[in-house]
Design a protein around this motif. Structure first.
Motif, PDB file in Angstrom:
ATOM      1  N   GLY A 141       0.865 -17.819  -1.624  1.00 40.44           N
ATOM      2  CA  GLY A 141      -0.045 -17.800  -0.488  1.00 40.44           C
ATOM      3  C   GLY A 141       0.370 -18.698   0.658  1.00 40.44           C
ATOM      4  O   GLY A 141      -0.478 -19.137   1.442  1.00 40.44           O
ATOM      5  N   ILE A 142       1.670 -18.965   0.760  1.00 42.71           N
ATOM      6  CA  ILE A 142       2.148 -19.800   1.858  1.00 42.71           C
ATOM      7  C   ILE A 142       2.484 -18.928   3.070  1.00 42.71           C
ATOM      8  O   ILE A 142       2.657 -17.715   2.953  1.00 42.71           O
ATOM      9  CB  ILE A 142       3.364 -20.643   1.444  1.00 42.71           C
ATOM     10  N   THR A 143       2.593 -19.546   4.234  1.00 41.29           N
ATOM     11  CA  THR A 143       2.746 -18.817   5.490  1.00 41.29           C
ATOM     12  C   THR A 143       4.123 -19.040   6.103  1.00 41.29           C
ATOM     13  O   THR A 143       4.528 -20.192   6.318  1.00 41.29           O
ATOM     14  CB  THR A 143       1.670 -19.266   6.501  1.00 41.29           C
ATOM     15  N   PRO A 144       4.849 -17.955   6.367  1.00 45.06           N
ATOM     16  CA  PRO A 144       6.175 -18.103   6.996  1.00 45.06           C
ATOM     17  C   PRO A 144       6.096 -18.877   8.315  1.00 45.06           C
ATOM     18  O   PRO A 144       5.152 -18.707   9.093  1.00 45.06           O
ATOM     19  CB  PRO A 144       6.616 -16.658   7.235  1.00 45.06           C
ATOM     20  N   GLY A 145       7.073 -19.727   8.532  1.00 43.07           N
ATOM     21  CA  GLY A 145       7.121 -20.515   9.767  1.00 43.07           C
ATOM     22  C   GLY A 145       6.487 -21.884   9.643  1.00 43.07           C
ATOM     23  O   GLY A 145       6.793 -22.779  10.444  1.00 43.07           O
ATOM     24  N   LEU A 146       5.591 -22.078   8.645  1.00 43.01           N
ATOM     25  CA  LEU A 146       5.013 -23.405   8.449  1.00 43.01           C
ATOM     26  C   LEU A 146       5.989 -24.279   7.661  1.00 43.01           C
ATOM     27  O   LEU A 146       6.982 -23.802   7.130  1.00 43.01           O
ATOM     28  CB  LEU A 146       3.662 -23.298   7.725  1.00 43.01           C
ATOM     29  N   THR A 147       5.699 -25.565   7.557  1.00 46.73           N
ATOM     30  CA  THR A 147       6.659 -26.505   6.985  1.00 46.73           C
ATOM     31  C   THR A 147       6.077 -27.292   5.819  1.00 46.73           C
ATOM     32  O   THR A 147       4.858 -27.437   5.676  1.00 46.73           O
ATOM     33  CB  THR A 147       7.137 -27.509   8.055  1.00 46.73           C
ATOM     34  N   LEU A 148       6.992 -27.816   4.987  1.00 53.22           N
ATOM     35  CA  LEU A 148       6.662 -28.732   3.898  1.00 53.22           C
ATOM     36  C   LEU A 148       7.541 -29.964   4.024  1.00 53.22           C
ATOM     37  O   LEU A 148       8.705 -29.881   4.419  1.00 53.22           O
ATOM     38  CB  LEU A 148       6.908 -28.065   2.543  1.00 53.22           C
ATOM     39  N   SER A 149       6.986 -31.113   3.687  1.00 55.36           N
ATOM     40  CA  SER A 149       7.715 -32.372   3.766  1.00 55.36           C
ATOM     41  C   SER A 149       8.434 -32.640   2.442  1.00 55.36           C
ATOM     42  O   SER A 149       7.836 -32.520   1.368  1.00 55.36           O
ATOM     43  CB  SER A 149       6.753 -33.518   4.072  1.00 55.36           C
ATOM     44  N   VAL A 150       9.717 -32.997   2.522  1.00 54.42           N
ATOM     45  CA  VAL A 150      10.536 -33.205   1.334  1.00 54.42           C
ATOM     46  C   VAL A 150      11.034 -34.648   1.299  1.00 54.42           C
ATOM     47  O   VAL A 150      11.584 -35.157   2.276  1.00 54.42           O
ATOM     48  CB  VAL A 150      11.754 -32.252   1.327  1.00 54.42           C
ATOM     49  N   SER A 151      10.841 -35.293   0.155  1.00 52.74           N
ATOM     50  CA  SER A 151      11.356 -36.652  -0.050  1.00 52.74           C
ATOM     51  C   SER A 151      12.226 -36.657  -1.299  1.00 52.74           C
ATOM     52  O   SER A 151      11.814 -36.152  -2.350  1.00 52.74           O
ATOM     53  CB  SER A 151      10.194 -37.642  -0.213  1.00 52.74           C
ATOM     54  N   VAL A 152      13.437 -37.185  -1.190  1.00 54.98           N
ATOM     55  CA  VAL A 152      14.363 -37.238  -2.326  1.00 54.98           C
ATOM     56  C   VAL A 152      14.580 -38.697  -2.721  1.00 54.98           C
ATOM     57  O   VAL A 152      14.992 -39.520  -1.898  1.00 54.98           O
ATOM     58  CB  VAL A 152      15.709 -36.579  -1.968  1.00 54.98           C
ATOM     59  N   GLY A 153      14.303 -39.013  -3.991  1.00 59.39           N
ATOM     60  CA  GLY A 153      14.430 -40.381  -4.486  1.00 59.39           C
ATOM     61  C   GLY A 153      15.859 -40.808  -4.679  1.00 59.39           C
ATOM     62  O   GLY A 153      16.695 -40.044  -5.173  1.00 59.39           O
ATOM     63  N   ALA A 154      16.152 -42.049  -4.299  1.00 63.00           N
ATOM     64  CA  ALA A 154      17.491 -42.605  -4.485  1.00 63.00           C
ATOM     65  C   ALA A 154      17.696 -43.024  -5.936  1.00 63.00           C
ATOM     66  O   ALA A 154      16.735 -43.246  -6.684  1.00 63.00           O
ATOM     67  CB  ALA A 154      17.687 -43.799  -3.565  1.00 63.00           C
ATOM     68  N   GLY A 155      18.955 -43.120  -6.351  1.00 64.07           N
ATOM     69  CA  GLY A 155      19.246 -43.654  -7.672  1.00 64.07           C
ATOM     70  C   GLY A 155      19.020 -45.151  -7.705  1.00 64.07           C
ATOM     71  O   GLY A 155      19.205 -45.852  -6.698  1.00 64.07           O
TER      72      GLY A 155
END
Length: 285
Positions: A141-155
């Motif tokens: 149910g997500i909408t094309p063109g909208l965004t999600l925030s991504v965080s990647v953890g460091a080692g």
């Protein structure tokens, strides 16, 4: 198909083969008696013609068929059902592609660092860092063109005469598209410092907000060798191998979310634990 002959040239009908109407000639003699040609008596010698046989043309067997070629536009298939993958090894923003209304999200936390030991009179060996947590989630149910925030953890960093550092948390959270946060914590650092053999490894990271979560493998406890690093689920990250010798630094985690191994010494030099590898976030549609 209809094999009974020509039926008005309908599709599926078959026309039998045929020779065009013709006759043959034969030489007849009467000295031996009466000769017959197609039921007619030849009363005199000479060249005689047979009765005609055949039709109005010479032809093979004919079948009335229609050949159909069905094609599909590749561009149409691609646009109506788009698919792909996007991988984040550092923090950023995911934009939902055109035509996409659901995605599979995989989140792996960073691996913990291995413990380090100092210069002491007795042999010391540190524990390994834990593997990062693993989480999967199907977003619908997500909408094309909208965004999600991504965080990647460091080692996590390897310990320098102290315990290793913990790996960072990886997550996917709301941007312009609202969702429940999906996250995986990093593995904890292995125990270091003035430790004897039997130093505990760091705990594996954990996941939350997903449909499926698996904790990372705990780091190894030191013994006759240093503690190995913990791995992640599906071995996306592999923990650093235990260091078999003293007076040397540990082995870093491999891949994404692998914990670093601990280190050891025999009372001569201090040594530094190995770092864990960073986490990862993957989107598939």
């Amino acid at each position: 198909m209809n094999t009974g002959g020509n039926t008005g040239d309908a599709v599926g009908s078959v026309q039998t083969d045929q020779y065009r109407s013709h006759t043959h000639t034969v030489t007849v003699g009467t000295s031996a008696g009466t000769a017959f040609l197609n039921g007619n008596t030849a009363t005199s010698s000479g060249t005689k013609a047979t009765d005609a046989s055949g039709g109005n043309e010479t032809r093979p067997i004919n079948a009335n068929v229609i050949y159909c070629v069905v094609t599909t536009s590749l561009a149409t298939v691609t646009n109506s059902n788009p698919h792909g993958m996007q991988i984040f090894t550092s923090s950023g923003t995911f934009t939902i592609p055109a035509g996409v209304t659901s995605v599979k999200v995989t989140v792996v936390g960073g691996g913990g660092g291995g413990g380090g030991v100092g210069t002491v009179s007795a042999t010391k060996r540190a524990g390994g860092g834990g593997g990062g947590g693993y989480t999967e989630k199907i977003l619908t149910g997500i909408t094309p063109g909208l965004t999600l925030s991504v965080s990647v953890g460091a080692g996590g960093s390897g310990g320098n005469q102290v315990s290793g550092g913990s790996g960072g948390t990886s997550s996917v959270s709301s941007g312009t598209q609202t969702i429940t946060t999906i996250s995986s914590t990093g593995g904890a650092g292995g125990t270091g410092g003035n430790v004897t053999t039997g130093a505990p490894g760091g705990a594996g990271g954990t996941g939350s907000g997903g449909d499926f979560s698996v904790s990372g493998q705990a780091g190894g406890i030191s013994g006759t060798v240093t503690g190995s690093g913990g791995s992640t689920f599906k071995f996306i990250g592999i923990g650093g191998f235990a260091y078999p010798l003293d007076n040397g630094n540990g082995n870093s985690g491999v891949g994404y979310g692998g914990g670093g191994s601990g280190t050891g010494n025999s009372g001569v030099n201090s040594s530094i634990g190995a770092s864990g590898s960073s986490g990862i976030v993957m989107f598939e549609w």
